[in-house]
Design an enzyme around this catalytic site. Structure first.
Site, short mmCIF file in Angstrom:
data_model
loop_
_atom_site.label_atom_id
_atom_site.label_comp_id
_atom_site.label_asym_id
_atom_site.label_seq_id
_atom_site.Cartn_x
_atom_site.Cartn_y
_atom_site.Cartn_z
N HIS A 26 0.81 -1.22 0.00
CA HIS A 26 0.00 0.00 0.00
C HIS A 26 0.84 1.27 0.00
O HIS A 26 0.31 2.35 -0.23
CB HIS A 26 -0.95 0.00 1.21
CG HIS A 26 -0.26 0.28 2.53
ND1 HIS A 26 0.25 -0.71 3.33
CD2 HIS A 26 0.01 1.45 3.17
CE1 HIS A 26 0.78 -0.18 4.43
NE2 HIS A 26 0.66 1.14 4.35
N ASP A 39 0.33 -7.63 1.57
CA ASP A 39 0.76 -6.24 1.72
C ASP A 39 2.28 -6.13 1.66
O ASP A 39 2.90 -5.39 2.46
CB ASP A 39 0.23 -5.64 3.03
CG ASP A 39 0.33 -4.11 3.04
OD1 ASP A 39 0.38 -3.51 1.95
OD2 ASP A 39 0.39 -3.52 4.13
N SER A 79 5.06 2.59 7.79
CA SER A 79 4.74 1.40 6.99
C SER A 79 5.89 1.08 6.05
O SER A 79 6.43 1.95 5.35
CB SER A 79 3.47 1.64 6.18
OG SER A 79 2.37 1.82 7.04
#
Length: 571
Positions: free
Chosen positions: A313, A349, A429
Site C-alpha cells: 500500500h 501487503d 509502513s
C-alpha cells in the site's frame, strides 16, 4: 339536787368529796383515765351529763360555774355529786406484728435495758485521724503550752504579742482599711515631683516646606550647612559599600573555571543506541508521486544489489497509483535515488523495489519464529514525514491475524502479524522491526487506533513476520509474482456453544475443498497444527503451507467432528 355555789373562795374551803374506789371504777378503767375525767370535769361535746344517783340528764344549755385550779383539785361535795363515773375503756386487740416491732424485748419490764453493752476490745477501737498540719498550726495550742485551754485575751499577762494594726487612728489610709467606702480619690502611689511644673509650655511649631527651609530664611545657614554635610557623608558611605560589594562579586566569578564533562557516553553493545546506529543506514524513506497526489512511507535494504522490501500500500498508494507513478528513495545521509517497482503481493501487503546504489548497508533477516512475547524490539522509519525516527517497545503478541484493505475491488489483506507496543504511525509502513541483535524480524504494516478521527499510535502496531517477508520477497525477486496455497472455499466466522471456527459458505467447484468432500455448512476448527477460531485464522493457516501440500482439516458437521485430508491448490 344541791344548791350551786358560785363563790370560788367558798368552794375552795369545802372539804373534798370522797374518791371512788377501784370497785366503783369498774374492772376496765385505769387510774390515769379516771383521774383525768375527775380533775378536769370536762364532758365531751354533744354528750349529756347525768348526776350520780339520777336518771335525768343535765341540760347542757345551763351555764356551769368555772372553777379555778384549787377548786378543781378540791371540789365541793355538791359539785362531785353532779359528775358521772368514768366510762369503761375499749382497748382493741394488739396486732402481733406491731407488737413484735414496737414492743419491749423479752425480759425487759422498764424503759431501759437492765444491762449495758460490753465495751469493745482495745484492738477494735477506731481512732480519729490526726488533723492536717495547716489546721494544727492555725488553731492548735502554742508550742510548749499544753495546759492552755483557751486563747488568753490580748493585753493580759502572758498573752502572745499582737501585730500592729494595718491602720491607725492618727494616719487614716482608706487603701488599708477594709471598712473604708469606695470613693474616687488620689492614686495609691505618690507622684514623682514635677520639676517643670509651673514652667510655661511652648506650643509646637509649624512644619516648614522645602522652599521655606532653603529660601525662606526660617533656618539658620549653619544648620543648613550641617544638614548638607550629613547628606554628603551618607552618600559617600553608601558609595563605598557598593564599591566593596562590586569588588567582592567580581572576585567570585572572574577566576572560575567551569568543569567540562568528558565526551563519549558509555554505550554497551546491544543497547538501543548501538542497534540504531547499525540499522538506520539500511532504512530509507520512500516518496511516491503521481499526477493527482502522492504519499510517503519507509523501506529496508535486504540485498546488496539494491533490493528494498516495503508495503504494497506504500508503493501503489493502496492500489491508486498507475504505471506513471514516480518512486524516489531517500537515505539517511540525504542521498536521493529513483526506484523501480519489481513486484507486489496485495494479499500479504508486501512489495519489492530496486535502486541503483553502490556498497549499500543491508539488514540481515532474523528468525521470527524464535520471538517470544516480551522480547524487546525497535521500529525505524519515517512517521508523518519525520525521517530516521527510532522507537522502542516489546513484542505484545504473536500470531495475531490482521485483515485490512479490500477496497477498489482488491482482495483483503490478511497476514499472521506480530503485535508490538513500539510507537508506529503513518509513514512507518514498510520500515523494519528489529530485535535486540539488530536482525530484521518484521515489516511494519498497520496500526489500530481508537477511532473518532484519531489515526495516531495507541500502542497497537502490527508487523509482517520476517519469515513470511523473506519467502515472499524471494518469490517476487525470482518470479515477479507470488502464488499462495488455496482451499477453494469461502468461509465466515462463527461462534457458538457447540462450535467455533470458520463456517463454509460455498465451495469452489473443482477446488481443494470440493475434492476433499467439504460441504457447505461445515465448520472448520483446525487446519494442520493451527487452531482455527475465525475466518482470518483459516486464511493465514492455509497460506502458511505450500500449494500441493496435503494437510489434515478438522471440521464439525451435524454435531459430529470429522478429520479430512485436503490437498491444497494454488490461487
Amino acid at each position: 339536787m344541791s344548791e350551786h355555789n358560785p363563790d370560788p373562795t367558798q368552794a375552795a374551803n369545802t372539804s373534798a368529796p370522797p374518791q371512788p374506789t377501784a370497785a366503783d371504777r369498774g374492772p376496765g378503767a385505769s387510774p390515769d383515765s379516771e383521774a383525768t375525767q375527775v380533775v378536769d370535769g370536762a364532758v365531751p361535746s354533744g354528750q349529756q351529763t347525768v348526776p350520780a344517783g339520777s336518771t335525768h340528764p343535765v341540760d347542757p344549755t345551763v351555764t356551769q360555774p368555772v372553777l379555778d385550779r384549787d377548786a378543781r383539785l378540791d371540789p365541793p361535795a355538791t359539785d362531785y355529786q353532779q359528775r358521772v363515773g368514768p366510762r369503761p375503756l375499749d382497748r382493741p386487740a394488739v396486732d402481733p406484728s406491731a407488737a413484735a416491732v414496737f414492743g419491749r424485748p423479752a425480759g425487759v419490764d422498764g424503759a431501759f435495758s437492765p444491762t449495758a453493752p460490753a465495751p469493745a476490745p482495745l484492738g477494735n477501737l477506731t481512732s480519729t485521724p490526726p488533723p492536717p498540719e495547716s489546721l494544727s498550726s492555725a488553731f492548735g495550742r502554742p508550742p510548749g503550752d499544753s495546759a492552755v485551754v483557751l486563747q488568753r485575751p490580748p493585753g493580759l499577762p502572758g498573752a502572745a504579742p499582737q501585730d500592729d494594726p494595718m491602720w491607725t487612728e492618727d494616719g487614716f489610709d482608706p487603701w488599708r482599711d477594709p471598712a473604708a467606702g469606695a470613693v474616687i480619690g488620689p492614686p495609691a502611689l505618690d507622684r514623682e515631683p514635677d520639676d517643670t511644673k509651673g514652667a510655661a509650655k511652648r506650643p509646637p511649631g509649624g512644619q516648614l516646606s522645602l522652599t521655606e527651609v532653603l529660601f525662606g530664611r526660617r533656618v539658620k545657614p549653619l544648620a543648613l550647612g550641617i544638614l548638607g554635610l550629613v547628606a554628603l557623608l551618607i552618600g559617600a558611605v553608601g558609595g563605598l559599600v557598593g564599591w566593596v560589594v562590586a569588588r567582592g562579586g567580581d572576585a567570585l566569578t572572574s577566576d572560575v573555571t567551569l568543569a567540562q564533562a568528558e565526551a563519549g557516553k558509555e554505550r554497551p553493545a546491544g543497547s538501543v543506541s548501538d542497534i540504531a546506529a547499525r540499522v538506520r543506514p539500511a532504512v530509507v524513506s520512500i516518496e511516491v508521486r503521481m499526477e493527482q497526489g502522492g504519499g510517503t512511507g519507509s523501506g529496508v535494504l535486504i540485498d546488496g544489489a539494491g533490493y528494498i522490501v516495503t508495503n504494497w500500500h506504500v508503493v501503489t498508494l493502496e492500489g491508486r497509483a498507475d504505471d506513471k507513478a514516480k518512486i524516489t528513495t531517500v537515505f539517511t545521509d540525504g542521498t536521493r535515488a529513483e526506484a523501480k517497482l519489481v513486484g507486489t503481493d496485495p494479499k500479504t501487503d508486501l512489495a519489492v523495489i530496486k535502486v541503483a546504489v553502490t556498497n549499500p548497508t543491508v539488514l540481515q533477516f532474523g528468525n521470527s519464529d524464535d520471538l517470544k512475547v516480551g522480547d524487546a524490539v525497535i521500529a525505524v522509519g519515517s512517521p508523518l514525514g519525520l525521517t530516521d525516527t527510532v522507537t522502542e517497545g516489546i513484542v505484545s503478541a504473536l500470531h495475531r491475524p490482521v485483515v485490512a484493505g479490500g477496497d477498489n475491488g482488491q482482495a483483503p489483506i490478511t497476514y499472521d502479524a506480530i503485535q508490538t507496543d513500539a510507537s508506529i504511525n503513518q509513514g512507518n509502513s514498510g520500515g523494519p522491526l528489529v530485535d535486540s541483535t539488530g536482525a530484521l524480524v518484521g515489516i511494519n504494516s498497520a496500526i489500530r487506533s481508537s477511532g473518532s478521527g484519531n489515526t495516531g499510535s495507541v500502542g497497537l502496531g502490527f508487523a509482517i513476520p520476517s519469515n513470511d517477508a523473506k519467502r515472499i520477497s524471494e518469490m517476487i525477486i525470482r518470479d515477479g509474482k507470488v502464488k499462495h496455497a488455496d482451499l477453494g472455499a469461502n468461509v465466515r466466522s462463527v461462534s457458538a456453544e457447540t462450535a467455533e471456527g470458520a463456517q463454509v459458505v460455498n465451495v469452489t467447484e473443482g477446488g481443494a475443498a470440493s475434492r476433499a468432500g467439504i460441504a457447505e455448512g461445515d465448520v472448520i476448527r483446525k487446519l494442520g497444527d493451527r487452531q482455527v477460531r475465525n475466518a482470518a485464522e483459516l486464511t493465514v493457516a492455509v497460506r502458511s503451507h505450500q500449494p500441493g501440500q496435503t494437510v489434515p482439516v478438522v471440521l464439525a458437521r451435524q454435531g459430529q467432528e470429522l478429520t479430512i485430508q485436503v490437498t491444497l491448490q494454488s490461487d
